[in-house]
Design a protein around this motif. Structure first.
Motif, PDB file in Angstrom:
ATOM      1  N   UNK A 212      41.294  26.306  37.904  1.00  0.00           N
ATOM      2  CA  UNK A 212      40.599  26.993  39.021  1.00  0.00           C
ATOM      3  C   UNK A 212      40.499  28.318  38.670  1.00  0.00           C
ATOM      4  N   UNK A 213      41.525  29.111  38.166  1.00  0.00           N
ATOM      5  CA  UNK A 213      41.653  30.454  37.788  1.00  0.00           C
ATOM      6  C   UNK A 213      40.824  30.443  36.593  1.00  0.00           C
ATOM      7  N   UNK A 214      40.677  29.628  35.647  1.00  0.00           N
ATOM      8  CA  UNK A 214      39.859  29.673  34.441  1.00  0.00           C
ATOM      9  C   UNK A 214      38.322  29.898  34.844  1.00  0.00           C
ATOM     10  N   UNK A 215      37.895  28.912  35.602  1.00  0.00           N
ATOM     11  CA  UNK A 215      36.543  28.985  36.400  1.00  0.00           C
ATOM     12  C   UNK A 215      36.389  30.278  37.086  1.00  0.00           C
ATOM     13  N   UNK A 216      37.199  30.996  37.481  1.00  0.00           N
ATOM     14  CA  UNK A 216      37.041  32.439  38.199  1.00  0.00           C
ATOM     15  C   UNK A 216      36.846  33.195  37.149  1.00  0.00           C
ATOM     16  N   UNK A 217      37.584  33.235  36.049  1.00  0.00           N
ATOM     17  CA  UNK A 217      37.246  34.171  34.945  1.00  0.00           C
ATOM     18  C   UNK A 217      35.964  34.148  34.278  1.00  0.00           C
ATOM     19  N   UNK A 218      35.512  32.779  34.154  1.00  0.00           N
ATOM     20  CA  UNK A 218      34.072  32.471  33.654  1.00  0.00           C
ATOM     21  C   UNK A 218      33.062  33.050  34.505  1.00  0.00           C
ATOM     22  N   UNK A 219      33.106  32.966  35.803  1.00  0.00           N
ATOM     23  CA  UNK A 219      32.241  33.608  36.613  1.00  0.00           C
ATOM     24  C   UNK A 219      32.292  34.840  36.677  1.00  0.00           C
TER      25      UNK A 219
END
Length: 198
Positions: free
Chosen positions: A64-71
């Motif tokens: 979930x944090x990875x998706x946050x960094x991508x966004x």
């Protein structure tokens, strides 16, 4: 994969669906509401199904944090696009603070000790991409000066974001907040440009 629950998950990318469910749960209830059972229930699959993609809760949090960094990286890059070079750092700094304001729970998780970037190469790569967006703007003539300028920029925008999220700055309204952020960034960028690059 099928389920008897109405509107449940039936086919497609289960891992992606679990991460999206995790993002929704995080927004609604914070990190404490985010677990493998909870995302399984939200997607409509068995409690054991998430374990095919995530070894444990920590792995889910990292995804979930990875998706946050991508966004996050997309938001920073979009803010700096089609902006004159002289205004790019201020625009991206405002986007950094804006992302934190619009995604408070996700922002906190991304920088939380609950997720270890060292133990997750994909998360580290996504975080480095976002960090690289700021580093590219430093404009210093040698690596050490670039590092100092980048860390200074990061410290300012991250610290300002946290202060605003924690309501540590007295504000009259949203317009007052936006003016304050813009003025702080303008002063910082002016000072940064006045420093020697050597």
């Amino acid at each position: 994969m099928s389920t008897s629950e109405p509107g449940g998950y039936h086919h497609g990318d289960l891992r992606r669906a679990l991460v999206e469910a995790g993002l929704r749960l995080l927004t609604e209830g914070g990190a404490d509401s985010l677990g493998l059972r909870e995302v399984a229930r939200a997607v409509g699959v068995s409690a054991s199904a998430p374990y095919r993609h995530f070894e444990n809760r920590q792995a889910l949090l990292a995804a979930v944090a990875r998706e946050g960094f991508l966004r996050f990286a997309v938001a920073l890059d979009a803010a700096g696009r089609d902006v004159p070079d002289a205004q790019r750092l201020e625009a991206m700094g405002a986007a950094y603070v804006g992302f934190a304001r619009e995604n408070p729970q996700l922002f906190r998780l991304m920088f939380s000790p609950e997720v270890s970037k060292d133990a997750n190469p994909e998360l580290m790569s996504a975080a480095s991409t976002a960090y690289g967006s700021l580093a590219a703007l430093a404009g210093a003539e040698n690596p050490e000066a670039e590092r100092e300028a980048t860390v200074a920029t990061w410290a300012l925008v991250h610290g300002l974001s946290v202060l605003l999220l924690d309501d540590q700055v007295r504000l009259n309204d949203e317009a007052d907040r936006d003016r304050l952020v813009a003025r702080i960034l303008s002063r910082f960028v002016a000072g940064l440009r006045a420093l020697p690059n050597g």
